[in-house]
Design a protein around this motif. Structure first.
Motif, PDB file in Angstrom:
ATOM      1  N   VAL A 181     -22.182   0.705   9.635  1.00  0.00           N
ATOM      2  CA  VAL A 181     -20.948   0.559   8.474  1.00  0.00           C
ATOM      3  C   VAL A 181     -19.921   0.491   9.018  1.00  0.00           C
ATOM      4  N   ALA A 182     -18.835  -0.428   8.590  1.00  0.00           N
ATOM      5  CA  ALA A 182     -17.479  -0.494   9.051  1.00  0.00           C
ATOM      6  C   ALA A 182     -16.582  -0.655   7.838  1.00  0.00           C
ATOM      7  N   ILE A 183     -15.469   0.299   7.877  1.00  0.00           N
ATOM      8  CA  ILE A 183     -14.540   0.306   6.857  1.00  0.00           C
ATOM      9  C   ILE A 183     -13.322  -0.075   7.170  1.00  0.00           C
ATOM     10  N   VAL A 184     -12.536  -0.891   6.268  1.00  0.00           N
ATOM     11  CA  VAL A 184     -11.065  -1.325   6.693  1.00  0.00           C
ATOM     12  C   VAL A 184     -10.094  -0.352   5.588  1.00  0.00           C
ATOM     13  N   LEU A 185      -9.336   0.447   6.138  1.00  0.00           N
ATOM     14  CA  LEU A 185      -8.440   1.316   5.379  1.00  0.00           C
ATOM     15  C   LEU A 185      -6.839   0.667   5.388  1.00  0.00           C
ATOM     16  N   THR A 186      -6.117   1.083   4.309  1.00  0.00           N
ATOM     17  CA  THR A 186      -4.725   0.760   4.347  1.00  0.00           C
ATOM     18  C   THR A 186      -4.035   1.450   5.613  1.00  0.00           C
TER      19      THR A 186
END
Length: 306
Positions: free
Chosen positions: A228-233
């Protein structure tokens, strides 16, 4: 996305993650300008050619509003009305599968205090799955439809989450693994949990929590083996190689990154957008810097969709 449709964006769906050359895939364009239908395109050759069509309802504005069953070509759609519809083979002959109210009134939905529906998917064996938010603290809402009724198919959470609100943000099946991304808690105390299952939700592996520290999740991507990869502010990215692994921060994301995708040979690819330019940046497994690999100028007729 099929050309010629008035819309602001599109999302591609192919059954079973990485699929053989011959198979049905679907693409949906979120309804825009208050349309009561959704443009829908299908492909039988991994995207070489697309057949445009229409789905006579508005798809929900969530990433996992449309799912394709592995092998069969059936589609599962989550609607703005809160219900879900299931197609026959080839994305035809749609029938109502559930309404939010009916699912909430079922034994499975009542156990979690189902609120809104947030995602639709199929298990690796083709069982329809729906997910949502639960009013009952410490409970994740994932439901499987089998034998003419809905059954709970949620990951069991540790006792430390017993008083926290839990929402399923994402639900998808990739390469034979069903992945869920959960948000536990509220406000600045929200933590993300990744869960993976290879048997349709009967058993789940749960990741360590990833605190957001007041950041906001802008996208989540899934890869083989429960990655899983996530992009955050704030230009931050976090990744996990599997539910049993620990989250690790990625190097500062390239400017304009909107989402991440698994690389063909491992690592991750960042897709960055600036007006009509799409740039791809690759991070090698274990790498410390992003390398630009491709830039595409996309012709856009501004004003065509409001």
């Amino acid at each position: 996305m099929a050309p010629g449709h008035p819309a602001r964006g599109g999302q591609q769906r192919r059954p079973g993650g990485r699929q053989p050359r011959r198979g049905l895939g679907g693409g949906r364009v979120p309804a825009s300008q208050e349309l009561s239908f959704s443009p829908l395109a299908t492909t039988h050759d991994n995207g070489a050619a697309w057949t445009p069509g229409l789905f006579d309802a508005a798809l929900a504005d969530v990433p996992d509003a449309l799912a394709a069953a592995p092998g069969s070509g059936r589609l599962l759609a989550l609607l703005t009305s809160g219900g879900a519809e299931l197609s026959g083979p080839g994305g035809t002959a749609w029938t109502r599968l559930a309404t939010r109210r009916a699912l909430a009134a079922s034994a499975a939905g009542g156990r979690c205090g189902l609120g809104r529906l947030t995602a639709a998917a199929f298990s690796p064996s083709g069982v329809p799955l729906l997910a949502g938010s639960c009013a009952r603290p410490g409970t994740a809402g994932v439901f499987a439809y089998a034998g003419g009724t809905w059954h709970p198919a949620s990951p069991a959470l540790p006792a430390s989450y017993a008083r926290q609100k839990v929402t399923v943000l994402r639900l998808t099946t990739t390469s034979g693994t069903t992945m869920a991304l959960l948000a536990a808690g509220t406000g600045s105390a929200v933590r993300l949990l990744a869960a993976s299952s290879t048997d349709g939700g009967a058993h789940w592996a749960l990741s360590q929590p990833q605190p957001l520290h007041s950041a906001r999740l802008t996208s989540a991507s899934f890869g083989p083996g429960g990655a899983v990869a996530i992009v955050l502010t704030g230009g931050r990215g976090e990744t996990i190689t599997g539910a049993a692994a620990a989250w690790r921060p990625l190097p500062a994301l390239p400017p304009g990154t909107v989402t991440l995708a698994p690389g063909l040979t491992g690592g991750w690819v960042a897709l960055a957008v600036h007006r009509t330019r799409l740039a791809a940046w690759r991070l090698a497994p274990g790498g410390a810097t992003w390398a630009a690999t491709q830039t595409i100028n996309v012709p856009v007729g501004f004003g065509s969709s409001g």
